[in-house]
Design an enzyme around this catalytic site. Structure first.
Site, PDB file in Angstrom:
ATOM      1  N   ARG A 190       0.826  -1.229   0.000  1.00 25.32           N
ATOM      2  CA  ARG A 190       0.000   0.000   0.000  1.00 25.32           C
ATOM      3  C   ARG A 190       0.855   1.273   0.000  1.00 25.32           C
ATOM      4  NH1 ARG A 190      -3.119  -2.897   3.726  1.00 25.32           N
ATOM      5  NH2 ARG A 190      -4.799  -3.973   2.667  1.00 25.32           N
ATOM      6  N   LYS A 238       0.538  11.379 -11.218  1.00 28.50           N
ATOM      7  CA  LYS A 238      -0.328  10.411 -11.904  1.00 28.50           C
ATOM      8  C   LYS A 238       0.493   9.190 -12.257  1.00 28.50           C
ATOM      9  CE  LYS A 238      -3.930  13.124 -14.169  1.00 28.50           C
ATOM     10  NZ  LYS A 238      -4.491  13.517 -15.473  1.00 28.50           N
ATOM     11  N   GLU A 288       4.528  18.823 -25.882  1.00 32.65           N
ATOM     12  CA  GLU A 288       4.077  19.075 -24.499  1.00 32.65           C
ATOM     13  C   GLU A 288       4.570  20.441 -24.027  1.00 32.65           C
ATOM     14  OE1 GLU A 288       1.974  17.588 -22.609  1.00 32.65           O
ATOM     15  OE2 GLU A 288       1.944  15.456 -23.108  1.00 32.65           O
ATOM     16  N   LYS A 312       3.498  23.110 -14.113  1.00 34.87           N
ATOM     17  CA  LYS A 312       2.747  21.901 -13.744  1.00 34.87           C
ATOM     18  C   LYS A 312       2.599  21.800 -12.231  1.00 34.87           C
ATOM     19  CE  LYS A 312       1.690  17.174 -14.631  1.00 34.87           C
ATOM     20  NZ  LYS A 312       1.886  15.977 -15.421  1.00 34.87           N
ATOM     21  N   GLU A 369      -7.411  16.496  -9.998  1.00 35.02           N
ATOM     22  CA  GLU A 369      -8.147  16.817 -11.231  1.00 35.02           C
ATOM     23  C   GLU A 369      -9.643  17.017 -11.030  1.00 35.02           C
ATOM     24  OE1 GLU A 369      -6.263  15.132 -14.681  1.00 35.02           O
ATOM     25  OE2 GLU A 369      -8.172  15.096 -15.745  1.00 35.02           O
ATOM     26  N   ARG A 405      -6.920  21.143 -13.172  1.00 37.81           N
ATOM     27  CA  ARG A 405      -5.874  20.251 -13.691  1.00 37.81           C
ATOM     28  C   ARG A 405      -6.199  19.757 -15.094  1.00 37.81           C
ATOM     29  NH1 ARG A 405      -2.244  15.589 -10.658  1.00 37.81           N
ATOM     30  NH2 ARG A 405      -1.149  15.043 -12.562  1.00 37.81           N
ATOM     31  N   ASN A 433      -4.701  18.739 -20.073  1.00 38.90           N
ATOM     32  CA  ASN A 433      -5.091  17.735 -21.074  1.00 38.90           C
ATOM     33  C   ASN A 433      -5.301  18.329 -22.461  1.00 38.90           C
ATOM     34  OD1 ASN A 433      -5.092  15.748 -19.109  1.00 38.90           O
ATOM     35  ND2 ASN A 433      -7.239  16.067 -18.586  1.00 38.90           N
ATOM     36  N   HIS A 487      -4.992  16.127 -25.457  1.00 34.97           N
ATOM     37  CA  HIS A 487      -4.762  14.755 -25.008  1.00 34.97           C
ATOM     38  C   HIS A 487      -5.925  13.794 -25.263  1.00 34.97           C
ATOM     39  CE1 HIS A 487      -1.192  16.392 -23.265  1.00 34.97           C
ATOM     40  NE2 HIS A 487      -0.856  15.253 -22.715  1.00 34.97           N
ATOM     41  N   HIS A 501      -4.598  10.675 -26.950  1.00 35.06           N
ATOM     42  CA  HIS A 501      -4.558   9.309 -26.406  1.00 35.06           C
ATOM     43  C   HIS A 501      -5.188   8.307 -27.368  1.00 35.06           C
ATOM     44  CE1 HIS A 501      -4.045  10.566 -21.899  1.00 35.06           C
ATOM     45  NE2 HIS A 501      -2.914  10.533 -22.561  1.00 35.06           N
ATOM     46  N   HIS A 519       3.701   9.776 -27.981  1.00 32.88           N
ATOM     47  CA  HIS A 519       2.780  10.581 -27.172  1.00 32.88           C
ATOM     48  C   HIS A 519       2.818  12.052 -27.630  1.00 32.88           C
ATOM     49  CE1 HIS A 519       0.472  11.663 -23.601  1.00 32.88           C
ATOM     50  NE2 HIS A 519       1.342  12.640 -23.377  1.00 32.88           N
TER      51      HIS A 519
HETATM   52  N1  NAD Z   1       1.869  10.466 -15.523  1.00 32.91           N
HETATM   53  C1  NAD Z   1       1.710  11.542 -16.258  1.00 32.91           C
HETATM   54  O1  NAD Z   1       1.306  12.606 -15.760  1.00 32.91           O
HETATM   55  C2  NAD Z   1       2.048  11.489 -17.725  1.00 32.91           C
HETATM   56  C3  NAD Z   1       2.098  12.671 -18.477  1.00 32.91           C
HETATM   57  C4  NAD Z   1       2.465  12.600 -19.817  1.00 32.91           C
HETATM   58  C5  NAD Z   1       2.772  11.370 -20.392  1.00 32.91           C
HETATM   59  N2  NAD Z   1       2.692  10.245 -19.639  1.00 32.91           N
HETATM   60  C6  NAD Z   1       3.016   8.938 -20.226  1.00 32.91           C
HETATM   61  O2  NAD Z   1       4.377   8.954 -20.627  1.00 32.91           O
HETATM   62  C7  NAD Z   1       4.547   7.998 -21.689  1.00 32.91           C
HETATM   63  C8  NAD Z   1       5.390   8.589 -22.778  1.00 32.91           C
HETATM   64  O3  NAD Z   1       6.639   8.902 -22.214  1.00 32.91           O
HETATM   65  P1  NAD Z   1       7.938   9.193 -23.091  1.00 32.91           P
HETATM   66  O4  NAD Z   1       7.587  10.090 -24.212  1.00 32.91           O
HETATM   67  O5  NAD Z   1       8.956   9.604 -22.126  1.00 32.91           O
HETATM   68  O6  NAD Z   1       8.247   7.808 -23.790  1.00 32.91           O
HETATM   69  P2  NAD Z   1       8.816   6.415 -23.232  1.00 32.91           P
HETATM   70  O7  NAD Z   1       8.786   6.376 -21.757  1.00 32.91           O
HETATM   71  O8  NAD Z   1       8.067   5.371 -23.949  1.00 32.91           O
HETATM   72  O9  NAD Z   1      10.338   6.443 -23.708  1.00 32.91           O
HETATM   73  C9  NAD Z   1      10.620   6.395 -25.067  1.00 32.91           C
HETATM   74  C10 NAD Z   1      11.770   5.442 -25.373  1.00 32.91           C
HETATM   75  O10 NAD Z   1      12.992   6.090 -25.070  1.00 32.91           O
HETATM   76  C11 NAD Z   1      13.822   5.238 -24.260  1.00 32.91           C
HETATM   77  N3  NAD Z   1      14.604   6.135 -23.432  1.00 32.91           N
HETATM   78  C12 NAD Z   1      14.189   6.823 -22.362  1.00 32.91           C
HETATM   79  N4  NAD Z   1      15.141   7.638 -21.936  1.00 32.91           N
HETATM   80  C13 NAD Z   1      16.226   7.451 -22.748  1.00 32.91           C
HETATM   81  C14 NAD Z   1      17.512   8.030 -22.816  1.00 32.91           C
HETATM   82  N5  NAD Z   1      17.887   8.995 -21.998  1.00 32.91           N
HETATM   83  N6  NAD Z   1      18.353   7.579 -23.766  1.00 32.91           N
HETATM   84  C15 NAD Z   1      17.964   6.638 -24.652  1.00 32.91           C
HETATM   85  N7  NAD Z   1      16.734   6.075 -24.657  1.00 32.91           N
HETATM   86  C16 NAD Z   1      15.881   6.477 -23.719  1.00 32.91           C
HETATM   87  C17 NAD Z   1      12.821   4.400 -23.494  1.00 32.91           C
HETATM   88  O11 NAD Z   1      13.407   3.212 -23.023  1.00 32.91           O
HETATM   89  C18 NAD Z   1      11.751   4.172 -24.538  1.00 32.91           C
HETATM   90  O12 NAD Z   1      12.087   3.095 -25.369  1.00 32.91           O
HETATM   91  C19 NAD Z   1       3.154   7.620 -22.136  1.00 32.91           C
HETATM   92  O13 NAD Z   1       2.861   6.344 -21.634  1.00 32.91           O
HETATM   93  C20 NAD Z   1       2.264   8.653 -21.479  1.00 32.91           C
HETATM   94  O14 NAD Z   1       0.968   8.160 -21.198  1.00 32.91           O
HETATM   95  C21 NAD Z   1       2.354  10.278 -18.325  1.00 32.91           C
END
Ligand code: NAD
Length: 379
Positions: A131, A153, A195, A249, A259, A263, A267, A270, A274, A286
């Protein structure tokens, strides 16, 4: 390929609280990841750590592991599946079982080094194991540094759609180090610019509703001067851009952590974004999906006379300068996109809460109720 490391300037630290009883330390600056062990030693955490990451970050895992072990920490490591594949129920089981097999207790810590996908699954694992155990994030993509690692999130995907299972869970610490971005593939670096542009397009609404205050000039005008596809990863301008997004943020999440209203402004782009990611089976990143989603939101606002066409042109010009997509690929079925949007968390009956740009660039209505039928007719 590893690009040249950015210039190391001063490291910025912020202590942040929300209306919930959580406090997170944010430390940002080139080289800040190397402070991990020292900072953990100052926190009320035990010495057992699970370093959670993905294979492209192996070099960083090795570097931090050796620093942590030298400081007396007992370190376990686990690499999850690549990119979005890690946001699955099976990854979650793997993390839970690794924690259990290695005797992790509540005062122990998951340190996640990765992009948004890895941070999301790490956060949900930390939220749910016993938990709640300690969580530290070292976001390694530009997108995770400005967005995904900030704001609590967490979640995983189901085959029916993105982020359908999750929780709000705040990390104890986030280390934002632009040096980690030097190994990031160009497409990942570039797509995160969507973003960043999003922040510029909500800045006035954030200023009006939170304690966040913009710098000497609006983020949009800074981006119009500096942001382009060609902006090098080692340019010192990144630190200021990243910090502006993080502060914005934190302002929004501090005012509305779960949210309930404001918040939702985060989006922008988004809801359709999505759906594009899901229907394209994540071949669209993304950031690219958000870019198309934002331009769709501007199209809706323009057609409803909520914003003038000169403003839309300004945004389009910036999106183009960053070589981000604005038009949906013809290969994506409109029906499938609508089907996915119908399962969106923001749906209420036949309507979806959409974020629409209004009046002037930087202002949005984050509570526009639009019918699915109308959205379908405009895609
Ligand atoms: N929680 C939140 O508030 C929130 C907000 C926005 C996006 N997201 C989520 O984030 C995800 C997208 O994240 P992203 O764009 O970072 O993509 P990702 O996490 O899929 O990373 C992209 C690729 O880059 C590689 N990688 C990461 N860092 C690296 C580095 N320094 N050098 C080489 N390779 C590297 C990763 O292993 C992956 O294969 C989505 O799932 C989205 O839903 C969450």
């Amino acid at each position: 390929m590893r690009h040249k490391a950015p210039h190391r300037g001063p490291v910025t630290t912020m202590q942040w609280r929300t209306t919930l009883s959580v406090e997170t330390r944010y430390t940002a600056g080139a080289g800040s990841r190397l402070q991990l062990a020292n900072l953990l030693l100052q926190m009320p955490v035990s010495k057992r750590i699970l370093l959670l990451s993905q294979s492209p970050l192996q070099y960083c895992v090795d570097e931090l592991r050796s620093l942590l072990e030298s400081a007396g920490f007992l370190v376990h490591t686990l690499l999850l599946d690549a990119s979005e594949d890690c946001k699955s129920a099976s990854s979650l089981s793997t993390v839970w079982e690794t924690l259990s097999e290695n005797g992790f207790e509540r005062k122990d810590t998951i340190v996640a080094i990765g992009g948004g996908a890895l941070c999301d699954v790490a956060g949900f694992s930390a939220a749910t194991y016993l938990r709640g155990i300690n969580l530290v994030l070292v976001p390694s993509t530009l997108l995770a540094q400005v967005d995904a690692a900030i704001g609590g999130k967490t979640g995983i995907n189901l085959k029916q759609g993105k982020n359908l299972v999750g929780a709000f869970y705040f990390p104890r610490m986030v280390l934002i180090d632009p040096e980690i971005l030097t190994t990031l593939p160009g497409r990942e670096l570039n797509s995160a610019k969507a973003e960043i542009i999003k922040y510029a397009l909500i800045e006035k609404t954030v200023v009006e509703n939170t304690e966040y205050r913009s710098g000497p000039r609006p983020l949009l005008s800074m981006l119009e001067q500096f942001l382009s596809e060609a902006l090098a990863v080692d340019d010192p301008i990144w630190e200021g851009i990243i910090l502006a997004c993080v502060k914005m943020k934190l302002g929004v999440v501090g005012a509305d952590p779960k949210e309930a209203g404001l918040r939702r402004c985060l989006n922008l782009g988004h809801t359709l974004g999505h759906a594009i990611e899901t229907v394209s089976q994540y071949t669209v990143t993304h950031g690219e999906a958000v870019s198309m989603g934002m331009m769709f939101a501007f199209k809706l606002s323009e057609s409803r006379s909520l914003i003038d066409s000169a403003s839309v042109q300004r945004v389009r010009a910036l999106i183009k300068r960053c070589s981000l997509p604005e038009i949906l690929p013809a290969t994506l079925s409109r029906d499938s996109l609508l089907e996915v949007m119908a399962k969106d968390k923001k749906r209420e009956g036949a309507q979806i809460r959409f974020v629409l740009p209004v009046r002037e660039l930087g202002s949005v209505d984050y509570d526009a109720a639009l019918s699915l039928e109308y959205i379908g007719s405009m895609i």
